[in-house]
Scaffold this active site. Structure first.
Site, PDB file in Angstrom:
ATOM      1  N   ASN A 213     -64.206  -9.458  85.973  1.00 10.74           N
ATOM      2  CA  ASN A 213     -63.995  -9.682  87.409  1.00 10.74           C
ATOM      3  C   ASN A 213     -65.092 -10.601  87.952  1.00 10.74           C
ATOM      4  OD1 ASN A 213     -66.330  -7.995  88.379  1.00 10.74           O
ATOM      5  ND2 ASN A 213     -65.188  -6.456  87.200  1.00 10.74           N
ATOM      6  N   ASP A 282     -61.665  -0.682  85.292  1.00 11.03           N
ATOM      7  CA  ASP A 282     -61.057   0.652  85.258  1.00 11.03           C
ATOM      8  C   ASP A 282     -60.357   0.903  83.923  1.00 11.03           C
ATOM      9  OD1 ASP A 282     -61.820   1.493  87.804  1.00 11.03           O
ATOM     10  OD2 ASP A 282     -60.248   0.269  88.726  1.00 11.03           O
ATOM     11  N   LYS A 292     -58.879 -13.556  66.340  1.00 10.42           N
ATOM     12  CA  LYS A 292     -58.343 -14.221  67.535  1.00 10.42           C
ATOM     13  C   LYS A 292     -56.804 -14.119  67.527  1.00 10.42           C
ATOM     14  CE  LYS A 292     -58.106 -18.643  69.814  1.00 10.42           C
ATOM     15  NZ  LYS A 292     -58.125 -20.077  69.605  1.00 10.42           N
ATOM     16  N   ASP A 309     -65.070   7.222  84.213  1.00 12.86           N
ATOM     17  CA  ASP A 309     -65.621   6.863  85.523  1.00 12.86           C
ATOM     18  C   ASP A 309     -67.114   7.202  85.519  1.00 12.86           C
ATOM     19  OD1 ASP A 309     -66.420   6.875  88.277  1.00 12.86           O
ATOM     20  OD2 ASP A 309     -64.293   6.827  88.781  1.00 12.86           O
ATOM     21  N   ILE A 310     -67.946   6.144  85.465  1.00 12.44           N
ATOM     22  CA  ILE A 310     -69.389   6.336  85.272  1.00 12.44           C
ATOM     23  C   ILE A 310     -70.005   7.123  86.428  1.00 12.44           C
ATOM     24  CG2 ILE A 310     -71.600   5.149  84.941  1.00 12.44           C
ATOM     25  CD1 ILE A 310     -69.894   2.739  83.862  1.00 12.44           C
ATOM     26  N   VAL A 311     -69.724   6.667  87.650  1.00 13.25           N
ATOM     27  CA  VAL A 311     -70.393   7.293  88.794  1.00 13.25           C
ATOM     28  C   VAL A 311     -69.919   8.742  88.972  1.00 13.25           C
ATOM     29  CG1 VAL A 311     -68.828   6.518  90.669  1.00 13.25           C
ATOM     30  CG2 VAL A 311     -71.258   6.815  91.122  1.00 13.25           C
ATOM     31  N   PHE A 326     -70.194   2.591  95.288  1.00  9.60           N
ATOM     32  CA  PHE A 326     -69.717   1.497  96.121  1.00  9.60           C
ATOM     33  C   PHE A 326     -68.191   1.585  96.163  1.00  9.60           C
ATOM     34  CE2 PHE A 326     -72.564  -1.969  97.527  1.00  9.60           C
ATOM     35  CZ  PHE A 326     -73.770  -1.378  97.202  1.00  9.60           C
ATOM     36  N   LYS A 340     -62.909   8.092  97.846  1.00  8.96           N
ATOM     37  CA  LYS A 340     -63.758   7.987  96.641  1.00  8.96           C
ATOM     38  C   LYS A 340     -65.005   8.862  96.790  1.00  8.96           C
ATOM     39  CE  LYS A 340     -62.065   3.466  95.276  1.00  8.96           C
ATOM     40  NZ  LYS A 340     -62.202   2.018  95.261  1.00  8.96           N
ATOM     41  N   LYS A 344     -65.096  11.656  93.897  1.00  5.02           N
ATOM     42  CA  LYS A 344     -66.118  11.473  92.861  1.00  5.02           C
ATOM     43  C   LYS A 344     -67.346  12.339  93.129  1.00  5.02           C
ATOM     44  CE  LYS A 344     -64.529   6.724  92.026  1.00  5.02           C
ATOM     45  NZ  LYS A 344     -64.752   5.643  91.070  1.00  5.02           N
TER      46      LYS A 344
HETATM   47  O1  PMT Z   1     -72.022  -8.453  92.214  1.00  2.66           O
HETATM   48  P1  PMT Z   1     -71.757  -9.203  93.496  1.00  2.66           P
HETATM   49  O2  PMT Z   1     -71.091 -10.538  93.277  1.00  2.66           O
HETATM   50  O3  PMT Z   1     -72.997  -9.308  94.362  1.00  2.66           O
HETATM   51  O4  PMT Z   1     -70.684  -8.364  94.337  1.00  2.66           O
HETATM   52  C1  PMT Z   1     -71.017  -7.114  94.816  1.00  2.66           C
HETATM   53  C2  PMT Z   1     -69.841  -6.130  94.678  1.00  2.66           C
HETATM   54  C3  PMT Z   1     -68.669  -6.585  95.542  1.00  2.66           C
HETATM   55  C4  PMT Z   1     -69.399  -6.049  93.211  1.00  2.66           C
HETATM   56  C5  PMT Z   1     -70.382  -4.726  95.141  1.00  2.66           C
HETATM   57  O5  PMT Z   1     -70.751  -4.811  96.491  1.00  2.66           O
HETATM   58  C6  PMT Z   1     -69.337  -3.647  94.951  1.00  2.66           C
HETATM   59  O6  PMT Z   1     -68.466  -3.401  95.769  1.00  2.66           O
HETATM   60  N1  PMT Z   1     -69.401  -2.938  93.788  1.00  2.66           N
HETATM   61  C7  PMT Z   1     -68.436  -1.910  93.371  1.00  2.66           C
HETATM   62  C8  PMT Z   1     -67.240  -2.586  92.747  1.00  2.66           C
HETATM   63  C9  PMT Z   1     -66.183  -1.606  92.290  1.00  2.66           C
HETATM   64  O7  PMT Z   1     -65.914  -1.522  91.118  1.00  2.66           O
HETATM   65  O8  PMT Z   1     -65.678  -0.846  93.243  1.00  2.66           O
HETATM   66  P2  PMT Z   1     -64.495   0.253  93.031  1.00  2.66           P
HETATM   67  O9  PMT Z   1     -64.081   0.596  94.432  1.00  2.66           O
HETATM   68  O10 PMT Z   1     -63.463  -0.253  92.103  1.00  2.66           O
HETATM   69  O11 PMT Z   1     -65.247   1.441  92.334  1.00  2.66           O
HETATM   70  C10 PMT Z   1     -65.773   2.568  93.058  1.00  2.66           C
HETATM   71  C11 PMT Z   1     -67.081   3.013  92.471  1.00  2.66           C
HETATM   72  O12 PMT Z   1     -66.855   3.571  91.176  1.00  2.66           O
HETATM   73  C12 PMT Z   1     -68.123   1.937  92.286  1.00  2.66           C
HETATM   74  O13 PMT Z   1     -69.374   2.484  92.597  1.00  2.66           O
HETATM   75  C13 PMT Z   1     -68.045   1.604  90.794  1.00  2.66           C
HETATM   76  O14 PMT Z   1     -69.286   1.150  90.274  1.00  2.66           O
HETATM   77  C14 PMT Z   1     -67.699   2.970  90.226  1.00  2.66           C
HETATM   78  N2  PMT Z   1     -66.945   2.955  88.960  1.00  2.66           N
HETATM   79  C15 PMT Z   1     -65.699   2.418  88.904  1.00  2.66           C
HETATM   80  C16 PMT Z   1     -64.991   2.490  87.718  1.00  2.66           C
HETATM   81  C17 PMT Z   1     -65.586   3.106  86.594  1.00  2.66           C
HETATM   82  N3  PMT Z   1     -64.944   3.180  85.437  1.00  2.66           N
HETATM   83  N4  PMT Z   1     -66.823   3.602  86.677  1.00  2.66           N
HETATM   84  C18 PMT Z   1     -67.515   3.546  87.847  1.00  2.66           C
HETATM   85  O15 PMT Z   1     -68.652   4.011  87.914  1.00  2.66           O
END
Ligand code: PMT
Length: 403
Positions: A213, A282, A292, A309-311, A326, A340, A344
């Site tokens: 991404n 995800d 390849k 999901d890490i967080v 985030f 979320k 979470k």
């Molecule tokens: O890196 P930059 O270019 O500065 O941009 C910043 C940003 C837009 C990436 C940042 O501000 C941001 O929003 N980061 C979270 C991106 C994200 O994956 O959001 P989400 O809404 O999909 O995920 C929710 C939360 O779960 C996030 O804290 C994410 O880190 C966490 N997660 C998601 C999936 C996963 N498998 N494990 C996780 O821990």
């Protein structure tokens, strides 16, 4: 009275938003700040020095060449007196002067002569704001550490609609509070361990291709830098990015969500704060091809399986750190972010609208709304360095409240 004993020089320049300066002075004074107003000549076409003198309780300075004013409190004294210089409204002209380092009036001279931090609240027509010259100037000022508060978007005095409105006095006052909070936080994170994920993950398809991404890592790295400057020991678990590691931070490089998960879970039980800023994929490819993949059919399908999901897994630890997620959303930001936060089991979530141009992924600026159980805080659009300081101060405030 959170600004008690703080000396703020308020620079007022010549834009229609100057009429709001009286309200700004009043709000800053309500918080206990000492205010000295410095006006440019054109500002006086929009609001009188007498008005600002009455609300600030101090004489207004407007001339570099006024012997009487210089005898009372000269420009060098004013420059030294300030704990913070706020220019609101800051016109395109003033921004250009600051960028060029000009000193042809009292305000620009004070800005050159001060060692205090400078914050500007831009206010101008949307086309002037988007003009390349203004944007180039903003980049230079941001790099020099000038805090940029706003501008906001909406209908403008000229009838245009877009970015360029000065933030409301209340928002500027809140920025001042955040600023001084973050200064006060300078040593408050001493002895704390912070773990931050940043950047994208890459999910391999075959040896040469991957799913990823647009995350640049700028937001996560800015948070790491702000936390480190506030005294914390900081480790970043980083996806592939082109951002320099902030001074005195540890960095662990990973590629995939599984790798990030493994490092995060290993370290998180020993830290005080965990911030998940990374844009983690995800899903990953179920079966990564060893060779390849060759082009053959007109279409192809990849089976994807869910990543851990890490967080959420960190928040589920028995010895759980203060866990901040985030939420990157393109619609219904508050609704999805709160979902979320709850699902979470997070202590806090920082939501950003990644569909708005000029903020979010890969941009130098961002805006966040931070939610926690029964509370929220808006951190308006500014550069990621400044925003990160405010987020760190907000996390620190919440942790204090929880103890
Ligand atoms: O890196 P930059 O270019 O500065 O941009 C910043 C940003 C837009 C990436 C940042 O501000 C941001 O929003 N980061 C979270 C991106 C994200 O994956 O959001 P989400 O809404 O999909 O995920 C929710 C939360 O779960 C996030 O804290 C994410 O880190 C966490 N997660 C998601 C999936 C996963 N498998 N494990 C996780 O821990």
């Amino acid at each position: 009275m959170f600004l008690q004993h703080k000396n703020i020089v308020l620079g007022v320049t010549g834009g229609i938003a100057a009429y709001k300066s009286a309200d700004l002075v009043r709000r800053l004074k309500d918080q206990g700040a000492n205010i000295r107003v410095v006006m440019t000549t054109s500002a006086q076409a929009f609001i009188t020095p007498l008005t600002l003198q009455a609300v600030s309780g101090n004489p207004v300075s407007d001339s570099l060449l006024d012997p009487q004013a210089e005898a009372a409190m000269g420009h060098i004294e004013l420059a030294k007196w300030a704990d913070l210089i706020v220019i609101a409204p800051a016109t395109a002209n003033t921004i250009a002067k600051l960028t060029a380092g000009m000193a042809d009036d009292l305000l620009s001279t004070i800005c050159l002569a001060t060692s205090a931090p400078i914050a500007i609240a831009p206010a101008m027509n949307q086309q002037m704001w988007h003009a390349q010259a203004t944007q180039d100037n903003m980049q230079v000022l941001s790099k020099r550490g000038v805090a940029v508060w706003g501008p906001g978007a909406g209908e403008q005095a000229c009838g245009d609609i877009g970015l360029g409105r000065m933030l409301e006095p209340m928002q500027i006052m809140e920025h001042c509070l955040h600023y001084f909070n973050s200064i006060n936080a300078a040593d408050t994170l001493q002895g704390q361990q912070w773990l931050i994920t940043a950047g994208p993950t890459r999910e391999a398809i075959d040896p040469v291709r991957y799913i990823s991404n647009h995350s640049s890592g700028k937001m996560g790295y800015a948070i790491a830098q702000a936390a480190q400057k506030a005294g914390a020991d900081v480790t970043i678990i980083s996806g592939p990015v082109n951002v320099a590691t902030p001074k005195n931070c540890q960095r662990i490089d990973v590629q995939s969500a599984l790798e990030m998960h493994q490092h995060a879970l290993k370290l998180a039980k020993d830290v005080d704060v965990f911030i998940a800023c990374a844009a983690v994929a995800d899903y990953r490819v179920a079966a990564i091809s060893e060779q390849k993949i060759k082009k053959s059919n007109d279409s192809m399908s990849l089976e994807l399986i869910k990543n851990p999901d890490i967080v959420a897994d960190v928040a589920a630890l028995t010895a759980k750190p203060f866990t901040v997620g985030f939420a990157a959303e393109t619609q219904d930001v508050e609704h999805y972010a709160k979902g979320k936060l709850q699902r979470k089991n997070l202590d806090m979530i920082a939501a950003n609208n990644v569909a708005t141009a000029g903020q979010g992924f890969n941009s130098d600026d961002n805006a966040l709304t931070v939610f926690w159980l029964n509370g929220s805080k808006v951190l308006p659009l500014t550069n990621k360095t400044e925003l990160a300081k405010q987020l760190v101060a907000t996390i620190n405030d919440r942790m204090q409240d929880d103890t």
